[in-house]
Design a protein around this motif. Structure first.
Motif, PDB file in Angstrom:
ATOM      1  N   LEU A 135       7.457 -20.678  -1.222  1.00  0.00           N
ATOM      2  CA  LEU A 135       8.908 -20.737  -1.441  1.00  0.00           C
ATOM      3  C   LEU A 135       9.671 -20.356  -0.167  1.00  0.00           C
ATOM      4  CD1 LEU A 135      10.952 -20.524  -4.317  1.00  0.00           C
ATOM      5  CD2 LEU A 135      11.411 -18.506  -2.968  1.00  0.00           C
ATOM      6  N   ASP A 139      11.744 -23.319   1.271  1.00  0.00           N
ATOM      7  CA  ASP A 139      13.158 -23.257   0.893  1.00  0.00           C
ATOM      8  C   ASP A 139      13.999 -22.415   1.832  1.00  0.00           C
ATOM      9  OD1 ASP A 139      12.607 -24.898  -1.167  1.00  0.00           O
ATOM     10  OD2 ASP A 139      12.996 -23.468  -2.773  1.00  0.00           O
ATOM     11  N   VAL A 140      13.411 -21.448   2.492  1.00  0.00           N
ATOM     12  CA  VAL A 140      14.196 -20.611   3.409  1.00  0.00           C
ATOM     13  C   VAL A 140      14.039 -21.091   4.854  1.00  0.00           C
ATOM     14  CG1 VAL A 140      14.598 -18.272   4.264  1.00  0.00           C
ATOM     15  CG2 VAL A 140      13.985 -18.627   1.861  1.00  0.00           C
ATOM     16  N   HIS A 141      12.797 -21.421   5.231  1.00  0.00           N
ATOM     17  CA  HIS A 141      12.560 -21.777   6.633  1.00  0.00           C
ATOM     18  C   HIS A 141      12.452 -23.278   6.878  1.00  0.00           C
ATOM     19  CE1 HIS A 141      12.102 -17.751   8.436  1.00  0.00           C
ATOM     20  NE2 HIS A 141      11.867 -17.417   7.183  1.00  0.00           N
ATOM     21  N   GLY A 142      12.431 -24.076   5.822  1.00  0.00           N
ATOM     22  CA  GLY A 142      12.525 -25.522   6.000  1.00  0.00           C
ATOM     23  C   GLY A 142      11.266 -26.220   6.450  1.00  0.00           C
ATOM     24  N   TYR A 143      10.116 -25.598   6.276  1.00  0.00           N
ATOM     25  CA  TYR A 143       8.875 -26.280   6.646  1.00  0.00           C
ATOM     26  C   TYR A 143       8.561 -27.369   5.620  1.00  0.00           C
ATOM     27  CZ  TYR A 143       7.837 -22.812  10.208  1.00  0.00           C
ATOM     28  OH  TYR A 143       7.887 -22.040  11.336  1.00  0.00           O
ATOM     29  N   THR A 144       7.919 -28.438   6.097  1.00  0.00           N
ATOM     30  CA  THR A 144       7.497 -29.506   5.185  1.00  0.00           C
ATOM     31  C   THR A 144       6.218 -29.070   4.463  1.00  0.00           C
ATOM     32  OG1 THR A 144       6.063 -30.558   6.823  1.00  0.00           O
ATOM     33  CG2 THR A 144       8.394 -31.213   6.818  1.00  0.00           C
ATOM     34  N   GLU A 147       3.334 -29.192   6.800  1.00  0.00           N
ATOM     35  CA  GLU A 147       3.265 -28.033   7.703  1.00  0.00           C
ATOM     36  C   GLU A 147       2.780 -26.790   6.953  1.00  0.00           C
ATOM     37  OE1 GLU A 147       6.792 -28.960  10.962  1.00  0.00           O
ATOM     38  OE2 GLU A 147       7.350 -28.288   8.957  1.00  0.00           O
TER      39      GLU A 147
END
Lengths: 180, 190
Positions: A135, A139-144, A147
């Motif tokens: 999460l 949702d916070v750091h925007g990794y796919t 990734e």
């Protein structure tokens, strides 16, 4: 921030042990790494500092092995995640923190702004570690998911399903909220 | 990495970037120097660090973790720890960009750290929660930073051989020149 900048700085650190170049790398990436560590540790600043310290040291030791197949920050984040997992295992922190232990009164949960964020922080911190990792990374750091899969050693599909469960658990922890 | 897809998602309230404590970088660099992974030019880089750090996204959090680095530099023998509380009110000079302030304060703190006189240096968030027990429950309110002499916006813990030295150090704090107040309190070791 560009990969070219990162490459030049990394090369300067590798070639000369250039402290100025390291400082630039540190300043560029540490706020994100510290933010990640802080979420993973459930808001424990002392642990987050230890995690980021150890992550930077390990990353510096293996800097010459980095092949630029991913963004430098993604690679650095891997050290944060792995160090956090070691720490969590060592301290047997697998159990989640129940929201009931949150040091606030029920009647105050309608407060907005800062207080909402406090509740959210507590809810995220209370997720099981596996859910929290996915999460926070997504949702916070925007990794796919690809990734995240590489960072955590899981399939992208597993990351997706973990994220869905994590969001569901978070919604359940936060409970029904007035006004949406 | 991708942008956050849902602008209504409450998780957006959680900032991805959090400004780390000032002392953490010094701790990391000391370890890397000890392992010969860096060859230090500390003063040349400290100034540069401050400027770069100021350009970074600043999300100040109101926590002083209270853990001194285990590999901290040399410290003066004896002496007393003093807390410097930084306050500001409506008269505080807001014309200076926050990034410049952070750079200046960081450089000031780095000099203290270099002399082994800095133990904690943290900027405090404007937002905060005050907890108070009422009847059978603990209630929460806002206004944690407010006080009669302004808003508490920063905290330093320094080590000095005397109150006079602590005051001399406090007088050099950049907070004063912008109209802020610095309260100096000796820490009672128990």
């Amino acid at each position: 921030m560009t990969e070219t900048d990162d490459r030049a700085l990394v090369n300067a650190v590798l070639a000369r042990g250039d402290e100025g170049a390291f400082s630039a790398l540190y300043a560029r990436h540490t706020p994100a790494l510290y933010g990640l560590a802080l979420r993973l540790t459930g808001g424990d600043h002392a642990d987050a500092q230890d995690v980021v310290h150890d992550a930077w040291v390990r990353a510096a030791e293996r800097l010459g092995e980095f092949e630029w197949r991913s963004a430098l920050r993604t690679w650095l984040s891997g050290f944060v995640v792995r160090r956090w997992r070691e720490l969590a295992r060592a301290r047997r922190r697998a159990a989640s923190v129940p929201l009931a232990d949150a040091p606030v009164g029920v009647e105050d949960r309608k407060r907005q702004g800062t207080f909402d964020r406090v509740l959210l922080e507590q809810a995220v911190a209370g997720l099981a570690p596996g859910y929290r990792e996915v999460l926070v990374l997504h949702d916070v750091h925007g990794y796919t998911h690809e990734e995240i899969g590489a960072l955590l050693g899981i399939e992208a599909g597993t990351s997706k399903s973990q994220l869905a469960r994590a969001r569901s658990a978070l919604r359940a922890a936060l409970g029904p909220r007035e006004g949406g | 990495m991708v942008e956050h897809p849902d602008t209504n998602d409450p998780l957006r309230a959680l900032e991805g970037e959090v400004e780390p404590p000032v002392l953490l970088e010094a701790r990391v660099r000391r370890t890397l120097r000890a392992r010969r992974l860096l060859r230090g030019r500390p003063w040349a880089t400290r100034r540069r660090l401050a400027a770069i750090a100021a350009a970074a996204v600043i999300f100040a959090v109101g926590y002083a973790a209270g853990r001194a680095p285990s590999d901290a530099g040399p410290r003066p023998e004896g002496g007393t720890r003093y807390a410097l509380f930084l306050y500001e009110d409506a008269t505080f000079d807001t014309s200076v960009p926050e990034a410049e302030l952070v750079a200046e304060y960081s450089a000031w703190a780095a000099e203290l750290d270099e002399r082994g006189q800095l133990e904690v240096g943290e900027k405090l968030a404007v937002e905060g929660v005050v907890l108070q027990r009422r009847a059978d429950s603990v209630v929460a309110g806002q206004g944690a930073a407010a006080s009669e002499i302004g808003m508490l916006s920063g905290l330093f813990v320094i080590r000095a051989l005397s109150e006079a030295e602590a005051l001399r150090i406090a007088r050099t704090c950049p907070h004063l020149k912008y109209g802020g107040r610095v309260a100096v309190r000796a820490i009672v070791e128990t």
